[in-house]
Design an enzyme around this catalytic site. Structure first.
Site, PDB file in Angstrom:
ATOM      1  N   CYS A   1     160.723   1.799 -12.824  1.00 26.92           N
ATOM      2  CA  CYS A   1     161.529   0.893 -12.002  1.00 26.92           C
ATOM      3  C   CYS A   1     160.781  -0.346 -11.548  1.00 26.92           C
ATOM      4  CB  CYS A   1     162.049   1.620 -10.760  1.00 26.92           C
ATOM      5  SG  CYS A   1     160.751   2.022  -9.554  1.00 26.92           S
TER       6      CYS A   1
ATOM      7  N   GLU B   1     168.217   7.111 -13.234  1.00 26.97           N
ATOM      8  CA  GLU B   1     167.919   6.767 -11.841  1.00 26.97           C
ATOM      9  C   GLU B   1     166.962   5.596 -11.818  1.00 26.97           C
ATOM     10  OE1 GLU B   1     165.077   7.405  -8.245  1.00 26.97           O
ATOM     11  OE2 GLU B   1     164.737   7.294 -10.419  1.00 26.97           O
TER      12      GLU B   1
ATOM     13  N   ARG C   1     165.633   6.131   1.230  1.00 23.79           N
ATOM     14  CA  ARG C   1     165.136   5.793  -0.111  1.00 23.79           C
ATOM     15  C   ARG C   1     166.339   5.533  -1.012  1.00 23.79           C
ATOM     16  NH1 ARG C   1     160.552   6.838  -3.259  1.00 23.79           N
ATOM     17  NH2 ARG C   1     160.944   7.199  -5.467  1.00 23.79           N
TER      18      ARG C   1
ATOM     19  N   ARG D   1     168.443   4.640  -4.056  1.00 16.33           N
ATOM     20  CA  ARG D   1     168.279   4.555  -5.498  1.00 16.33           C
ATOM     21  C   ARG D   1     169.659   4.552  -6.140  1.00 16.33           C
ATOM     22  NH1 ARG D   1     164.007   3.391  -3.991  1.00 16.33           N
ATOM     23  NH2 ARG D   1     161.939   4.075  -4.730  1.00 16.33           N
TER      24      ARG D   1
END
Length: 430
Positions: free
Chosen positions: A84, A123, A167, A169
């Site tokens: 990512c 993800e 967090r 995502r």
């Protein structure tokens, strides 16, 4: 004709999956919790490959670019938490043009095109949806549409499903069957979240906060306790702005015009004979472009006003503030707006400054540096590796990286196993 046996049978949770960019095994843990069998894994980091084998009994292949798609066993779900960093706000933000990993999504497409799994589960950071004006997201849709899949996504955070970590995502499900697209459901979000204090360990090998940082937090607390202010909310106190009055954009000023002002901590610019001398007396964040950057613009105004209202207190306080570390001179308050006690919060030492959070939910674990591990100031220590594992729902793993830095990097890169489990639970019901 090749026959693919990758069909998730109704009324059973038995299914086969592959785990690309496997890392420490977040996808595997969530899949296995639902009865999934891992038939192939891939991870380029040699240390993580061995740890993965220790935990799951599967030794991952190495570089995905060298994997022959024909050698991958047939499977029902393809999982990929593709790297990512190029798309994150803290990364390079180059999208699919990034040579290191932006194009790795093509490797996922290559394997999916050959095996045609029922689902592809991806993800990444939410920024991949908007990076480069949405071009990368359009690129992904085109690539998957071309091989017969439709993409569907939802932005989820562990705190949404009861785990005390902020967090966000983006979770993407690629469906090959139109019926699956219509029946796809996402985990229900809950307002009931486990308090962070409930996952803290009271015994263990904890990494204590360095004395210099502990003293720094005490010093900042002295300022907060003496300020004539009732609340703080989502803004930074930029100490270098105390006494400063230089123009926020001085990129077009001459040296003669500039030396009429005061720089960081009220230092007079009079007497400076070069721009280097001027810049040395200004805050670090204005030196590159000779203007205040957008990320701290409102905080500059706030801090200058705060100084005027608290001049006597601030002047005394700044004499003992360490100047050797630029990030120590800024405190970003994201905590309780009316309770300005640092020990009632969590703290993170970031490159942009000291960031303060509410104590009930941990900030996102970050992989790029171990220096940003969340601090529990009332205990005088950092969050432990085991506590970080709990935040990613990976605390049951028996094998972990040997040192703190490697462990936090692994958890910072990992997908949250509980979210994966909940997403997959919905997929295999159909």
């Amino acid at each position: 004709m090749e026959i693919h046996s990758n069909v998730i049978k109704q009324n059973t949770s038995a299914f086969r999956f592959v785990d690309l960019f496997a890392g420490i095994g977040g996808f595997h843990a969530g899949m296995a919790e639902n009865g999934g069998e891992c038939v192939f894994a891939c991870e380029i980091d040699d240390t993580l490959r061995k740890i993965y084998e220790n935990n799951f009994g599967v030794f991952p292949e190495g570089d995905i670019k060298k994997v022959d798609e024909k050698s991958v066993p047939s499977h029902d779900i393809l999982c990929a938490g593709f790297p990512c960093q190029p798309f994150s706000l803290a990364g390079k933000k180059k999208g699919q043009t990034c040579p290191e990993s932006g194009q790795l999504i093509d490797e996922v497409v290559r394997i999916a095109e050959h095996h045609k799994p029922r689902y592809v589960l991806l993800e990444n950071v939410p920024n991949i949806i908007t990076i480069d004006n949405g071009n990368f997201w359009r690129y992904m849709n085109t690539r998957f549409n071309d091989i017969g899949y439709s993409l569907h996504y939802r932005i989820l955070s562990p705190v949404d499903i009861g785990v005390p970590q902020n967090r966000q995502r983006v979770f993407i499900v690629a469906c090959r069957d139109k019926t699956d697209s219509y029946t796809l459901t996402w985990p229900e979000q809950t307002s009931q979240c486990t308090r962070l204090e409930n996952i803290l360990d009271h015994k263990g090998d904890f990494r204590l906060l360095e004395p210099a940082k502990a003293e720094l937090l005490k010093h900042w607390q002295q300022l907060l306790s003496q300020l004539c202010i009732t609340e703080l909310h989502s803004i930074s106190i930029a100490a270098p702005e105390f006494g400063a009055d230089y123009p926020k954009n001085f990129s077009r000023l001459t040296l003669k015009e500039m030396i009429q002002y005061k720089g960081a901590y009220g230092q007079s610019l009079t007497g400076c004979t070069t721009w280097k001398e001027v810049l040395d007396r200004l805050p670090s964040y204005v030196r590159k472009n000779r203007q205040v950057p957008d990320w701290i613009n409102s905080s500059v105004d706030f801090s200058r006003k705060l100084y005027i209202q608290n001049k006597t207190v601030a002047d005394k306080w700044i004499t003992r503030l360490p100047r050797h570390n630029n990030s120590w001179q800024i405190m970003e308050w994201r905590g309780d707006r009316q309770n300005l006690t640092i020990n009632d919060h969590l703290v993170q030492f970031r490159a942009s400054g000291i960031r303060v959070f509410r104590k009930d939910v941990a900030p996102s674990l970050i992989s790029m540096t171990s220096t940003q591990v969340p601090v529990i100031p009332w205990l005088g220590r950092y969050i432990s590796v085991r506590e970080a594992a709990k935040l990613q729902n990976l605390h049951h793993l028996s094998s972990l990286p040997e040192n703190n830095s490697a462990a936090f990097k692994a958890f910072g890169n990992a997908v949250n196993a509980k979210i994966v489990s909940m997403v997959v639970s919905n997929l295999i019901k159909h």
